[in-house]
Design a protein around this motif. Structure first.
Motif, PDB file in Angstrom:
ATOM      1  N   THR A  32      18.982  30.263  59.060  1.00  0.00           N
ATOM      2  CA  THR A  32      20.305  30.821  59.322  1.00  0.00           C
ATOM      3  C   THR A  32      21.177  29.697  59.880  1.00  0.00           C
ATOM      4  O   THR A  32      20.872  28.536  59.676  1.00  0.00           O
ATOM      5  CB  THR A  32      20.219  32.052  60.259  1.00  0.00           C
ATOM      6  N   ASP A  33      22.249  30.039  60.569  1.00  0.00           N
ATOM      7  CA  ASP A  33      23.138  29.011  61.097  1.00  0.00           C
ATOM      8  C   ASP A  33      23.165  29.041  62.622  1.00  0.00           C
ATOM      9  O   ASP A  33      22.812  30.038  63.239  1.00  0.00           O
ATOM     10  CB  ASP A  33      24.555  29.192  60.539  1.00  0.00           C
ATOM     11  N   LYS A  35      25.596  29.182  64.631  1.00  0.00           N
ATOM     12  CA  LYS A  35      26.583  30.102  65.222  1.00  0.00           C
ATOM     13  C   LYS A  35      25.979  31.496  65.416  1.00  0.00           C
ATOM     14  O   LYS A  35      26.135  32.098  66.468  1.00  0.00           O
ATOM     15  CB  LYS A  35      27.820  30.179  64.327  1.00  0.00           C
ATOM     16  N   CYS A  36      25.263  31.980  64.435  1.00  0.00           N
ATOM     17  CA  CYS A  36      24.690  33.332  64.509  1.00  0.00           C
ATOM     18  C   CYS A  36      23.300  33.359  65.132  1.00  0.00           C
ATOM     19  O   CYS A  36      22.918  34.348  65.741  1.00  0.00           O
ATOM     20  CB  CYS A  36      24.638  33.964  63.125  1.00  0.00           C
ATOM     21  N   GLU A  47      24.887  34.255  52.705  1.00  0.00           N
ATOM     22  CA  GLU A  47      26.292  33.938  52.430  1.00  0.00           C
ATOM     23  C   GLU A  47      27.040  33.610  53.716  1.00  0.00           C
ATOM     24  O   GLU A  47      27.819  32.662  53.784  1.00  0.00           O
ATOM     25  CB  GLU A  47      26.957  35.125  51.721  1.00  0.00           C
ATOM     26  N   CYS A  48      26.782  34.373  54.763  1.00  0.00           N
ATOM     27  CA  CYS A  48      27.410  34.144  56.060  1.00  0.00           C
ATOM     28  C   CYS A  48      26.985  32.787  56.634  1.00  0.00           C
ATOM     29  O   CYS A  48      27.816  32.027  57.142  1.00  0.00           O
ATOM     30  CB  CYS A  48      27.068  35.265  57.030  1.00  0.00           C
ATOM     31  N   THR A  50      25.942  30.120  55.034  1.00  0.00           N
ATOM     32  CA  THR A  50      26.561  29.056  54.246  1.00  0.00           C
ATOM     33  C   THR A  50      28.025  28.872  54.633  1.00  0.00           C
ATOM     34  O   THR A  50      28.504  27.745  54.786  1.00  0.00           O
ATOM     35  CB  THR A  50      26.430  29.361  52.740  1.00  0.00           C
ATOM     36  N   LYS A  51      28.724  29.983  54.839  1.00  0.00           N
ATOM     37  CA  LYS A  51      30.128  29.924  55.247  1.00  0.00           C
ATOM     38  C   LYS A  51      30.268  29.260  56.616  1.00  0.00           C
ATOM     39  O   LYS A  51      31.116  28.386  56.820  1.00  0.00           O
ATOM     40  CB  LYS A  51      30.718  31.336  55.296  1.00  0.00           C
ATOM     41  N   CYS A  52      29.421  29.644  57.554  1.00  0.00           N
ATOM     42  CA  CYS A  52      29.486  29.070  58.902  1.00  0.00           C
ATOM     43  C   CYS A  52      29.173  27.574  58.897  1.00  0.00           C
ATOM     44  O   CYS A  52      29.778  26.808  59.643  1.00  0.00           O
ATOM     45  CB  CYS A  52      28.548  29.813  59.846  1.00  0.00           C
ATOM     46  N   LYS A  54      29.791  25.534  56.433  1.00  0.00           N
ATOM     47  CA  LYS A  54      30.988  24.874  55.886  1.00  0.00           C
ATOM     48  C   LYS A  54      32.065  24.724  56.961  1.00  0.00           C
ATOM     49  O   LYS A  54      32.887  23.821  56.900  1.00  0.00           O
ATOM     50  CB  LYS A  54      31.534  25.652  54.701  1.00  0.00           C
ATOM     51  N   GLU A  55      32.027  25.620  57.964  1.00  0.00           N
ATOM     52  CA  GLU A  55      33.012  25.582  59.052  1.00  0.00           C
ATOM     53  C   GLU A  55      32.535  24.749  60.246  1.00  0.00           C
ATOM     54  O   GLU A  55      33.174  24.738  61.283  1.00  0.00           O
ATOM     55  CB  GLU A  55      33.334  27.010  59.496  1.00  0.00           C
ATOM     56  N   TYR A  59      22.469  24.402  59.997  1.00  0.00           N
ATOM     57  CA  TYR A  59      21.373  25.294  59.666  1.00  0.00           C
ATOM     58  C   TYR A  59      20.311  25.207  60.750  1.00  0.00           C
ATOM     59  O   TYR A  59      20.049  24.133  61.295  1.00  0.00           O
ATOM     60  CB  TYR A  59      20.746  24.931  58.314  1.00  0.00           C
TER      61      TYR A  59
END
Length: 108
Positions: A32-33, A35-36, A47-48, A50-52, A54-55, A59
């Motif tokens: 996951t990332d 942030k989460c 998808e979430c 990957t978006k995070c 990119k921001e 990972y």
């Protein structure tokens, strides 16, 4: 005095060898990332994550057993596995997973 020194050395060796063995191996969990973290440790979070990333997030790997979040040194190796349940192989150095291999894990 010699007995106390020898006992201390034996205790130190046991502790150090236990740490070395505990840090190498394989673990199962989610990519996951950062942030989460644990909240993103599920199949639907790819998808979430990957978006995070990119921001600006990174990972991470969340271990199934204890929900510990590990930074991953090989970001390129895990990108294709965002949101996947995986088994990783490598070594742990503090809170960083030094990845040597990643494979899909059996469905939960």
């Amino acid at each position: 005095m010699k007995l106390r020194f020898a006992a201390g050395m034996m205790a130190a060796l046991i502790v150090l060898s236990g740490l070395a063995l505990a840090s190498e191996g394989s673990w199962t969990g989610y990519i996951t990332d950062s942030k989460c973290g644990v909240r993103g440790a599920n199949e639907g979070a790819g998808e979430c994550a990957t978006k995070c990333v990119k921001e600006g997030a990174k990972y991470v790997f969340v271990d199934d057993a204890d929900k510990k979040v590990y930074a991953v040194d090989a970001q390129g190796k895990v990108a294709a596995h965002a949101g996947h349940h995986v088994t990783v192989t490598g070594t742990v150095d503090g809170d960083t997973l030094k990845l040597t291999a990643i494979d899909m894990a059996p469905a939960k």
